[in-house]
Structures are given as structure tokens and as C-alpha cells.
Design a protein around this motif. Structure first.
Motif, PDB file in Angstrom:
ATOM      1  N   GLY A  29     -21.127 -63.411  55.215  1.00  0.00           N
ATOM      2  CA  GLY A  29     -22.295 -63.974  54.555  1.00  0.00           C
ATOM      3  C   GLY A  29     -21.923 -64.928  53.433  1.00  0.00           C
ATOM      4  N   ALA A  30     -20.627 -65.153  53.223  1.00  0.00           N
ATOM      5  CA  ALA A  30     -20.191 -66.032  52.134  1.00  0.00           C
ATOM      6  C   ALA A  30     -19.131 -66.994  52.644  1.00  0.00           C
ATOM      7  CB  ALA A  30     -19.628 -65.212  50.983  1.00  0.00           C
ATOM      8  N   LEU A  31     -19.233 -68.224  52.172  1.00  0.00           N
ATOM      9  CA  LEU A  31     -18.251 -69.269  52.451  1.00  0.00           C
ATOM     10  C   LEU A  31     -17.947 -69.966  51.136  1.00  0.00           C
ATOM     11  CD1 LEU A  31     -16.620 -71.338  54.175  1.00  0.00           C
ATOM     12  CD2 LEU A  31     -18.787 -72.559  54.512  1.00  0.00           C
ATOM     13  N   ALA A  32     -16.689 -69.936  50.713  1.00  0.00           N
ATOM     14  CA  ALA A  32     -16.257 -70.640  49.510  1.00  0.00           C
ATOM     15  C   ALA A  32     -15.380 -71.804  49.957  1.00  0.00           C
ATOM     16  CB  ALA A  32     -15.476 -69.720  48.580  1.00  0.00           C
ATOM     17  N   ILE A  33     -15.651 -72.962  49.379  1.00  0.00           N
ATOM     18  CA  ILE A  33     -14.922 -74.183  49.736  1.00  0.00           C
ATOM     19  C   ILE A  33     -14.348 -74.796  48.461  1.00  0.00           C
ATOM     20  CG2 ILE A  33     -15.134 -76.519  50.679  1.00  0.00           C
ATOM     21  CD1 ILE A  33     -17.586 -75.477  52.273  1.00  0.00           C
ATOM     22  N   PHE A  34     -13.081 -75.208  48.534  1.00  0.00           N
ATOM     23  CA  PHE A  34     -12.461 -75.900  47.413  1.00  0.00           C
ATOM     24  C   PHE A  34     -11.840 -77.199  47.912  1.00  0.00           C
ATOM     25  CE2 PHE A  34      -8.760 -77.118  44.940  1.00  0.00           C
ATOM     26  CZ  PHE A  34      -9.307 -77.200  43.668  1.00  0.00           C
ATOM     27  N   ALA A  35     -12.070 -78.264  47.176  1.00  0.00           N
ATOM     28  CA  ALA A  35     -11.410 -79.541  47.438  1.00  0.00           C
ATOM     29  C   ALA A  35     -10.793 -80.020  46.133  1.00  0.00           C
ATOM     30  CB  ALA A  35     -12.412 -80.571  47.961  1.00  0.00           C
ATOM     31  N   GLY A  36      -9.498 -80.220  46.131  1.00  0.00           N
ATOM     32  CA  GLY A  36      -8.804 -80.778  44.978  1.00  0.00           C
ATOM     33  C   GLY A  36      -8.557 -82.250  45.220  1.00  0.00           C
ATOM     34  N   THR A  37      -8.982 -83.084  44.273  1.00  0.00           N
ATOM     35  CA  THR A  37      -8.864 -84.530  44.439  1.00  0.00           C
ATOM     36  C   THR A  37      -7.958 -85.129  43.364  1.00  0.00           C
ATOM     37  OG1 THR A  37     -10.850 -84.921  43.111  1.00  0.00           O
ATOM     38  CG2 THR A  37     -11.151 -84.696  45.502  1.00  0.00           C
ATOM     39  N   VAL A  38      -7.481 -86.326  43.625  1.00  0.00           N
ATOM     40  CA  VAL A  38      -6.606 -87.034  42.698  1.00  0.00           C
ATOM     41  C   VAL A  38      -7.448 -87.574  41.548  1.00  0.00           C
ATOM     42  CG1 VAL A  38      -4.982 -88.951  42.417  1.00  0.00           C
ATOM     43  CG2 VAL A  38      -5.060 -87.671  44.585  1.00  0.00           C
ATOM     44  N   ARG A  39      -7.070 -87.201  40.327  1.00  0.00           N
ATOM     45  CA  ARG A  39      -7.791 -87.697  39.148  1.00  0.00           C
ATOM     46  C   ARG A  39      -7.035 -88.869  38.526  1.00  0.00           C
ATOM     47  NH1 ARG A  39      -5.541 -82.808  37.806  1.00  0.00           N
ATOM     48  NH2 ARG A  39      -4.001 -82.871  36.142  1.00  0.00           N
ATOM     49  N   ASN A  40      -7.705 -89.581  37.642  1.00  0.00           N
ATOM     50  CA  ASN A  40      -7.141 -90.816  37.086  1.00  0.00           C
ATOM     51  C   ASN A  40      -6.393 -90.622  35.769  1.00  0.00           C
ATOM     52  OD1 ASN A  40      -9.172 -90.406  35.246  1.00  0.00           O
ATOM     53  ND2 ASN A  40     -10.183 -92.367  35.581  1.00  0.00           N
ATOM     54  N   HIS A  41      -6.103 -89.380  35.402  1.00  0.00           N
ATOM     55  CA  HIS A  41      -5.379 -89.132  34.158  1.00  0.00           C
ATOM     56  C   HIS A  41      -4.607 -87.818  34.254  1.00  0.00           C
ATOM     57  CE1 HIS A  41      -8.975 -86.678  33.761  1.00  0.00           C
ATOM     58  NE2 HIS A  41      -8.269 -85.926  32.957  1.00  0.00           N
ATOM     59  N   HIS A  42      -3.573 -87.705  33.432  1.00  0.00           N
ATOM     60  CA  HIS A  42      -2.799 -86.464  33.322  1.00  0.00           C
ATOM     61  C   HIS A  42      -2.108 -86.477  31.966  1.00  0.00           C
ATOM     62  CE1 HIS A  42      -0.505 -82.957  34.581  1.00  0.00           C
ATOM     63  NE2 HIS A  42       0.565 -83.543  34.077  1.00  0.00           N
ATOM     64  N   GLU A  43      -2.376 -85.450  31.175  1.00  0.00           N
ATOM     65  CA  GLU A  43      -1.757 -85.295  29.859  1.00  0.00           C
ATOM     66  C   GLU A  43      -1.818 -86.584  29.035  1.00  0.00           C
ATOM     67  OE1 GLU A  43       2.128 -83.540  30.442  1.00  0.00           O
ATOM     68  OE2 GLU A  43       1.238 -81.634  31.059  1.00  0.00           O
TER      69      GLU A  43
END
Length: 182
Positions: A29-43
Motif C-alpha cells: 500500500g506504499a510506494l516511496a520514490i527518491f530521485a537525486g539530481t545534480v545541483r549547481n553548488h557544493h560547499e
């Protein structure tokens, strides 16, 4: 392509539809979805693109083992993850993961554990390319407990980095690892 038989390391853009295809379960009864995308900054630095590389055969094996481990730990029938290798632009998807469970609590928990395990245990390296023209590998993505380290002679290709909590991270190898998927 069946949800169980697709490659976990892919050089082509990732497809959520392909990941979901064949993963349906009448008992969930549950579906969890994750998408990790490239962001435009780091530290504090502007990132213009990145490249993921991996030890593809080991990464494939480890992701499949992690899926089984997390599904068992959280009592969910299905966990699946796929990670991209190669050059990615800002906004492109780097990792997709799904968990299917009977109820939302264990499904959300399984999803988080699945993504964290893939990001911290699978030999995938990220090189960021910055707006100023420089680039750098991001350190500390593959972590293992100190007591679980393989013999020192098998780690000659990477530099251990000991953290305060007795976990050890490895810097990327001095050579450019293959990003091949075969």
C-alpha cells in the motif's frame, strides 16, 4: 525490462518509468520514490557539471546486495536502486530508488536507508567541475566501519580518511576509474 533484471549502473539517462515497470505489488500500500539530481553548488562553490565513475561490476553486485539487505531489515517486499555514471549536467538525475511496502512508515525508512547505503558503500566516485574551470573529486562517499576494512594491501589504490566516529572514508583513486558499465 523486469524490475529485477535491469542494470543498477547505467550510462544513459535514468528512467523512473523503467524502474517502476514490473515493480507493482498487490500486497503493498506504499510506494516511496527518491530521485537525486545534480545541483549547481557544493560547499560554496558554483558547480557547472559532474562526472560519476565506478567500479561497475562491484557496484552492480553491491547495489543488489544492499537492496536485499534493506528490504529484509525493514520488512518491505521491494527495494530497487539505479545509479548513473558518466557526465551529467545540472538538473540531471544521478540516482533513482524505490521502495514498496505494506505501510508508509517502514517504506519511508527503507527508502532512506537504501539511498544512504548506496551513497556510502558502493564504489562510485563523483568529480565536480566548477565555474572557475577547476575540478575535484568529492571525498568520503564510500564509508565502512573501521573493523570491517579489508586488509591494508587491498586498499593501496585509495587513501583512508579516519573520522571522529571511527568510520573510515576513502578518497578517490589517483587514476580515473572506468565508468564503463560492462
Amino acid at each position: 525490462m523486469s524490475a529485477q533484471n535491469f542494470p543498477r549502473i547505467q550510462s544513459a539517462p535514468l528512467s523512473l518509468d523503467a524502474l517502476l515497470s514490473g515493480s507493482e505489488r498487490a500486497d503493498c500500500g506504499a510506494l516511496a520514490i527518491f530521485a537525486g539530481t545534480v545541483r549547481n553548488h557544493h560547499e560554496g562553490r558554483a558547480v557547472r557539471a559532474l562526472t560519476y565513475s565506478s567500479y561497475a561490476r562491484v557496484a552492480e553486485k553491491l547495489i543488489r546486495e544492499i537492496e536485499i539487505e534493506i528490504a529484509a531489515r525493514f520488512s518491505v517486499p521491494l527495494c530497487l536502486a539505479v545509479h548513473r555514471v558518466g557526465s551529467l549536467a545540472i538538473g540531471e538525475t544521478a540516482i533513482l530508488a524505490i521502495a514498496r511496502g505494506h505501510h508508509r512508515a517502514e517504506t519511508f525508512a527503507a527508502m532512506q536507508a537504501l539511498v544512504e547505503a548506496v551513497k556510502h558503500r558502493v564504489p562510485i566516485w563523483k568529480e565536480e567541475f566548477y565555474a572557475d574551470g577547476s575540478s575535484a573529486f568529492v571525498n568520503g562517499c564510500t564509508l565502512v566501519a573501521a573493523e570491517d576494512l579489508p586488509p591494508a594491501e587491498s586498499r593501496l589504490h585509495c587513501t583512508p580518511i579516519q573520522s571522529a566516529d571511527s568510520r573510515v572514508g576513502f578518497s578517490p583513486p589517483a587514476f580515473a576509474p572506468s565508468s564503463s558499465v560492462g
